[in-house]
Design a protein around this motif. Structure first.
Motif, PDB file in Angstrom:
ATOM      1  N   LYS A 536      37.879  45.152  42.834  1.00  9.31           N
ATOM      2  CA  LYS A 536      36.290  44.794  42.409  1.00  9.31           C
ATOM      3  C   LYS A 536      35.523  45.786  43.292  1.00  9.31           C
ATOM      4  O   LYS A 536      34.875  46.429  42.858  1.00  9.31           O
ATOM      5  CB  LYS A 536      36.274  43.444  42.741  1.00  9.31           C
ATOM      6  N   SER A 554      33.689  39.022  39.028  1.00  4.34           N
ATOM      7  CA  SER A 554      34.701  38.314  38.953  1.00  4.34           C
ATOM      8  C   SER A 554      34.838  37.563  40.599  1.00  4.34           C
ATOM      9  O   SER A 554      34.306  38.267  41.631  1.00  4.34           O
ATOM     10  CB  SER A 554      35.975  39.531  39.131  1.00  4.34           C
ATOM     11  N   LYS A 555      35.618  36.629  40.542  1.00  2.00           N
ATOM     12  CA  LYS A 555      35.814  35.755  41.974  1.00  2.00           C
ATOM     13  C   LYS A 555      36.753  36.612  42.901  1.00  2.00           C
ATOM     14  O   LYS A 555      36.517  36.321  44.230  1.00  2.00           O
ATOM     15  CB  LYS A 555      36.124  34.508  41.547  1.00  2.00           C
ATOM     16  N   LEU A 559      40.832  42.445  39.338  1.00  3.96           N
ATOM     17  CA  LEU A 559      40.280  41.927  38.120  1.00  3.96           C
ATOM     18  C   LEU A 559      41.360  41.647  37.247  1.00  3.96           C
ATOM     19  O   LEU A 559      42.558  42.294  37.187  1.00  3.96           O
ATOM     20  CB  LEU A 559      39.477  43.230  37.575  1.00  3.96           C
ATOM     21  N   THR A 560      41.155  40.674  36.367  1.00  5.97           N
ATOM     22  CA  THR A 560      41.806  40.302  35.271  1.00  5.97           C
ATOM     23  C   THR A 560      41.640  41.298  34.108  1.00  5.97           C
ATOM     24  O   THR A 560      40.327  41.865  34.240  1.00  5.97           O
ATOM     25  CB  THR A 560      41.694  38.825  34.810  1.00  5.97           C
ATOM     26  N   GLU A 563      38.145  40.045  32.823  1.00  9.51           N
ATOM     27  CA  GLU A 563      37.030  40.586  33.797  1.00  9.51           C
ATOM     28  C   GLU A 563      36.703  41.924  33.586  1.00  9.51           C
ATOM     29  O   GLU A 563      35.654  42.576  33.703  1.00  9.51           O
ATOM     30  CB  GLU A 563      37.491  40.265  35.037  1.00  9.51           C
ATOM     31  N   GLU A 606      44.290  36.862  31.103  1.00 15.42           N
ATOM     32  CA  GLU A 606      44.185  36.217  32.403  1.00 15.42           C
ATOM     33  C   GLU A 606      45.201  36.952  33.410  1.00 15.42           C
ATOM     34  O   GLU A 606      45.017  36.695  34.550  1.00 15.42           O
ATOM     35  CB  GLU A 606      44.549  34.938  32.451  1.00 15.42           C
ATOM     36  N   SER A 608      46.228  40.307  35.661  1.00 16.25           N
ATOM     37  CA  SER A 608      45.617  41.426  36.440  1.00 16.25           C
ATOM     38  C   SER A 608      45.500  42.687  35.697  1.00 16.25           C
ATOM     39  O   SER A 608      46.976  42.990  35.112  1.00 16.25           O
ATOM     40  CB  SER A 608      46.195  41.634  38.025  1.00 16.25           C
TER      41      SER A 608
END
Length: 641
Positions: A536, A554-555, A559-560, A563, A606, A608
């Motif tokens: 990120k 993204s949390k 990143l997935t 995302e 979902e 990465s």
């Protein structure tokens, strides 16, 4: 192996014969109309011709010697330094031809200075073979440029060829000479010698500028005539052995002279070539020689070169007489010259033109920390250290120590090939717009080969579009090079054979994801880490210039796929009028198709996402490389290419 060698030599002979026919009266110049005139068939000039011809241009190459290849062949420096793992474009094609000739990679690993060594005459034959495969190339060997003048559409040049004067009308001229002579002739501003640190902003540059250039070398190629033979040359007049006493271990204390010394037998293996030949181009109390001939007239240069030849012959005599290598004599089957020495000396330094951009050591060493993002405009790559030869200069101890200054591998900007002040002109070889320090690495053979390929691509596109080279979009030149399997960024860990090579090169050239440069001894690297996950923070940094307002939500730090697709969709929406997809759902459906084609699996939103796969999706979904144009400084500009 023998059959391939015979084919190369036969092809070279046939091309030479073709170039020597059709004599005309000198009173009536023959007029040739070509798209591109290349003056100088050296490393850059030859590759420029091949690339331009492959892209459809008609090309005439005027070369002053009977050989192609310049420093690689006519100067005898047939040991390639650098770019061994950067298998880029025409450099790699030339290397594969050498492998074919010598029976594979091990056949050219004959000396320890390089992994690619070859006989100069073989290099010339291969280059003529490669050029001869292209219908659009005409070679004029043993020719010289006379008059040249600017026209409304390009240039008119007179070439002295055998007993004729050939008048050439062309749109684009490429200066492929060893010393930038054509650039000087047409009035392009240039510099010679070392830059002041106050102007170049390079901390290791000298306080004040000077006109000191690197040492040149008049190479000798020796051949092993067998133990027991005595090939000792006549002692040169004025011979003095003292400059050579420390050329190898045993006579000098290496701690006191500050240079590593090798055993004499091992030293001689430095430039051992196939065919029991030895390239004598030894920098440690060897045959490097200081001459600055750049501003001399041709006859003055010729006289000055005799000094360098004499010095090399003194060194050869020293090797034979003092060190006992009497069985090694001047090769009688390489150069068809009276003394058996090369046609030209090896020049490490030339004029350096005032180009659209000037590439300095800061740009090279820290490409992402500069005001100008020149890395985005890369067209040739290199990985050799900054290596300057100044030991032969009389006051060398007063000069900065520039011996193997560490840098990462790098991308050379397109704007270094294009003069600021003269249109329809391209500069190649060692006369490009770089600082004196940077010339210490861009002068190496593979880089000059790739500079030539870039020059040829630029010239061909200028001809196609009917514009001056300065007006050809950067991305079009880079795309042409990528189509030719050439690197535009030096990512060591992504081979041209990789299915994601082009996508990763393009993503790197946008700066959206950046590589990491490293210096590891002599092996300078830049790595992309294609199998690492998209970070990120790294992606947010890369988006600053192209989409400053885009925030990644993204949390987690990695990143997935989902995302990543959101970032790509948000980036697309920042380009009004350039929307590829009507909705996020439509884009995701296309992404699933791309994923299946590339990975041969179904896409899981979902999981990465790797940097390689992000690059593939980014390129195929919205293609920021093509759709976000950059200028020669690497700055994003409005409009679509």
């Amino acid at each position: 192996m023998v059959k391939i060698k015979a084919n190369y030599v036969l092809a070279a002979l046939w091309i030479t014969l073709l170039c020597s026919c059709q004599k005309r009266s000198p009173e009536i110049p023959e007029i040739r109309q070509v798209d591109v005139l290349i003056v100088g068939g050296g490393a850059s000039g030859t590759m420029a011709a091949i690339q331009a011809a492959r892209m459809g241009s008609s090309v005439l190459v005027a070369e002053e010697t009977p050989w192609l290849g310049g420093m690689l062949t006519a100067a005898g420096v047939s040991a390639i330094d650098g770019n061994y793992k950067l298998q880029s474009g025409l450099w790699e094609e030339f290397r594969k031809n050498l492998y074919n000739h010598y029976g594979g990679p091990e056949g050219v690993k004959t000396g320890w200075v390089s992994n690619v060594l070859f006989e100069p005459e073989v290099g010339d034959s291969i280059l003529k073979y490669m050029a001869g495969l292209e219908d659009g190339i005409e070679l004029m060997l043993n020719s010289t440029l006379g008059h040249i003048e600017k026209t409304q559409k390009g240039w008119i040049a007179d070439i002295a060829y055998q007993t004729d004067t050939i008048r050439v009308e062309t749109q684009v001229v490429i200066d492929g000479t060893e010393l930038g002579d054509v650039a000087a002739l047409v009035g392009i501003p240039y510099e010679i010698g070392m830059d002041s640190r106050h102007l170049s902003n390079e901390k290791i540059a000298p306080e004040t500028a000077n006109d000191i250039v690197q040492d040149l070398t008049y190479v000798a190629i020796l051949k092993d005539y067998g133990k027991g033979t005595d090939m000792t040359i006549t002692k040169p007049e004025g011979y003095d052995p003292s400059p050579f006493y420390c050329t190898c271990a045993g006579r000098c204390n290496q701690d006191s002279i500050g240079r590593k010394l090798w055993d004499c037998e091992h030293m001689m293996g430095y430039g051992r070539l196939p065919g029991d030949k030895y390239m004598i181009n030894w920098p440690i109390f060897g045959n490097d020689f200081y001459l600055n001939v750049i501003e001399m007239a041709p006859h003055e240069r010729k006289q000055a070169y005799e000094q360098a030849k004499w010095y090399t012959m003194c060194y050869v005599y020293y090797l034979q007489d003092a060190l006992g290598f009497r069985h090694l004599g001047i090769a009688d089957d390489v150069f068809p010259t009276a003394d058996g020495l090369p046609f030209i000396p090896y020049h490490r330094e030339s004029r350096r033109i005032d180009g659209i951009v000037r590439f300095d050591l800061n740009d090279l060493a820290r490409p992402f920390a500069q005001t100008n993002a020149l890395y985005r405009t890369g067209v040739a790559v290199g990985d050799y250290p900054v290596d300057h030869h100044h030991a032969a200069y009389p006051q060398s101890e007063a000069l900065p120590d520039l011996h193997f200054y560490p840098v990462p591998s790098y991308a050379l900007p397109l704007g270094t090939l294009i003069p600021k002040s003269v249109s329809n002109f391209i500069v190649a070889e060692k006369s490009i717009s770089v600082t004196n320090l940077v010339n210490g690495t861009t002068r190496l053979q593979p880089v000059c080969l790739l500079i030539g390929q870039a020059a040829g691509a630029l010239a061909a596109l200028a001809v196609d579009e009917g514009v001056s080279p300065a007006d050809v979009p950067v991305r079009k030149v880079q795309q042409a090079l990528l189509d030719s399997k050439a690197y535009i960024l030096p990512y060591l860990d992504v081979s041209p054979t990789s299915s994601s090579f082009s996508a990763i090169q393009k993503t790197g050239a946008t700066g959206i994801l950046r590589g990491e440069g490293k210096n590891i001894g002599w092996e300078n690297q830049t790595l992309f880490y294609p199998d690492s996950l998209v970070s990120k923070s790294a992606l947010q940094t890369g988006l600053q210039d192209i989409a400053a307002g885009l925030v990644i939500t993204s949390k987690k730090e990695t990143l997935t796929v989902n995302e990543a697709l959101k970032v790509i969709y948000d980036l697309m929406k920042l380009r009004p009028g350039d929307t590829h997809f009507s909705s996020r759902e439509a884009m995701d459906e296309k992404a699933k198709e791309i994923w299946k084609n590339h990975m041969d699996t179904l896409m899981d939103p979902e999981v990465s996402i790797t940097r390689a796969m992000f690059s593939v999706l980014l390129g195929e979904l919205i293609d920021p490389f093509s759709n976000w144009p950059v200028d020669h400084h690497g700055t994003y500009r409005s409009g679509i290419n």
